[in-house]
Design an enzyme around this catalytic site. Structure first.
Site, PDB file in Angstrom:
ATOM      1  N   TYR A 164      -5.323   4.599  -6.162  1.00 46.91           N
ATOM      2  CA  TYR A 164      -4.002   5.232  -5.940  1.00 46.91           C
ATOM      3  C   TYR A 164      -3.077   4.218  -5.250  1.00 46.91           C
ATOM      4  O   TYR A 164      -1.913   4.049  -5.642  1.00 46.91           O
ATOM      5  CB  TYR A 164      -4.190   6.486  -5.079  1.00 46.91           C
ATOM      6  CG  TYR A 164      -2.924   7.109  -4.543  1.00 46.91           C
ATOM      7  CD1 TYR A 164      -2.126   7.936  -5.332  1.00 46.91           C
ATOM      8  CD2 TYR A 164      -2.519   6.882  -3.218  1.00 46.91           C
ATOM      9  CE1 TYR A 164      -0.971   8.516  -4.825  1.00 46.91           C
ATOM     10  CE2 TYR A 164      -1.367   7.462  -2.701  1.00 46.91           C
ATOM     11  CZ  TYR A 164      -0.595   8.278  -3.506  1.00 46.91           C
ATOM     12  OH  TYR A 164       0.546   8.851  -2.997  1.00 46.91           O
ATOM     13  N   LYS A 168       0.505   2.552  -6.513  1.00 48.54           N
ATOM     14  CA  LYS A 168       1.759   2.640  -5.763  1.00 48.54           C
ATOM     15  C   LYS A 168       2.326   1.244  -5.472  1.00 48.54           C
ATOM     16  O   LYS A 168       3.545   1.068  -5.373  1.00 48.54           O
ATOM     17  CB  LYS A 168       1.548   3.443  -4.478  1.00 48.54           C
ATOM     18  CG  LYS A 168       1.235   4.932  -4.736  1.00 48.54           C
ATOM     19  CD  LYS A 168       2.378   5.630  -5.463  1.00 48.54           C
ATOM     20  CE  LYS A 168       2.236   7.136  -5.496  1.00 48.54           C
ATOM     21  NZ  LYS A 168       3.362   7.802  -6.168  1.00 48.54           N
TER      22      LYS A 168
END
Ligand SMILES: NC(=O)c1ccc[n+]([C@@H]2O[C@H](COP(=O)([O-])OP(=O)(O)OC[C@H]3O[C@@H](n4cnc5c(N)ncnc54)[C@H](OP(=O)(O)O)[C@@H]3O)[C@@H](O)[C@H]2O)c1
Length: 258
Positions: A164, A168
């Site tokens: 994740y 990002k």
């Protein structure tokens, strides 16, 4: 060029804004705030019923909004979102790439290839596709604002949120690439990096007493953030008040990354 001094408050009249992941949390706040500033808002998430409810609430409050369901990991649905926006409002000026997914919590060794692909499809490829599809529309209207909701994890990887965090970080890089290429068209592209914000997405963190304690200890403001505290920054970046901001990576994390 209009000066911020011409408006004593944020004015998005005659602007069309698309917000993904807007049925709840940060996206819902952004949709409500942009609509309150006068924008015509396309509220999008996977569930039609959920986006209809938010759009209905905005209309009941006097704003203009329509709900359009789209799973942003599916290119055909992304295209439908663009087509429906143009049918409904005839253009686009503001795109907020807010929808994201994180199907795994744990070390990188526990993240398989399928989960990796899913995270990248929703968190990175969808913002890339949507921004590219809206680019000619914004260009033809003399400019626009793309706002990508990244994360503090994109700046410094968060424990147990490895891939994740990678997604990002890639979203921040995408923001900077598009900002460089599209500045000449007056299309501004900025990223917001929220810290711990109290939403459903982060409840596994804030409902865990030990994790919450660690976060609060490391956060100068010593509290979680609320969705409107991100929505307010998005409102600024959507408006002419941020006319000289592009390629920016804006932290809204209570000081956690200082
Ligand atoms: N909360 C935090 O602490 C925090 C911190 C840093 C960054 N962020 C970022 O902030 C953004 C919003 O998070 P949040 O906390 O507001 O989450 P949330 O309250 O769980 O809301 C997520 C939204 O995304 C929609 N969604 C999920 N998957 C989707 C998909 N594949 N296609 C379209 N829509 C989808 C959900 O609606 P449906 O279920 O109807 O699709 C919902 O509207 C995300 O980018 C997240 O990474 C959050």
């Amino acid at each position: 060029m209009a000066s911020p001094a011409d408006n004593i408050c944020f004015d998005l009249s005659n602007r069309v804004a698309i917000i993904t992941g807007a049925s709840k949390g940060i996206g819902e706040s952004i949709a409500r705030l942009l609509a309150a500033a006068g924008a015509k808002v396309v509220v999008s998430s996977r569930k039609q019923e959920a986006v209809d409810e938010v759009a209905g609430g905005i209309r009941a409050a006097g704003g203009q909004a329509a709900g359009v369901a789209a799973h942003v990991g599916d290119l055909a649905q992304v295209q439908t979102l663009v087509d429906r926006t143009l049918q409904l409002y005839g253009g686009a000026d503001i795109l907020v790439n807010n929808a994201a997914t994180n199907p795994v919590f744990g070390p990188v060794t526990e993240c398989d290839g399928n989960a990796f692909d899913k995270i990248m499809a929703v968190n990175v490829k969808a913002p890339f596709e949507l921004a590219k599809l809206f680019y000619p529309v914004m260009k033809s209207r003399g400019g626009g604002s793309v706002i990508n909701i990244s994360s503090i994890g994109g700046v410094s990887p968060e424990p147990n949120l490895g891939i994740y965090s990678v997604s990002k970080a890639a979203l921040i890089s995408l923001t900077q690439v598009m900002a460089k290429e599209w500045g000449k068209d007056n299309i501004r592209v900025n990223a917001i990096c929220p810290g711990l914000i109290q939403t459903k997405f982060s409840q596994a963190l804030w409902q865990n007493e030990q994790i919450l304690k660690q976060f609060l200890k490391a956060t100068p403001l010593a509290r979680m953030g609320q969705p409107d505290e991100i929505g307010a920054l998005a409102l600024f970046l959507a408006s002419d008040f941020s006319s000289y901001c592009t390629g920016g990576v804006f932290m809204a994390d209570g000081g956690l990354t200082v």
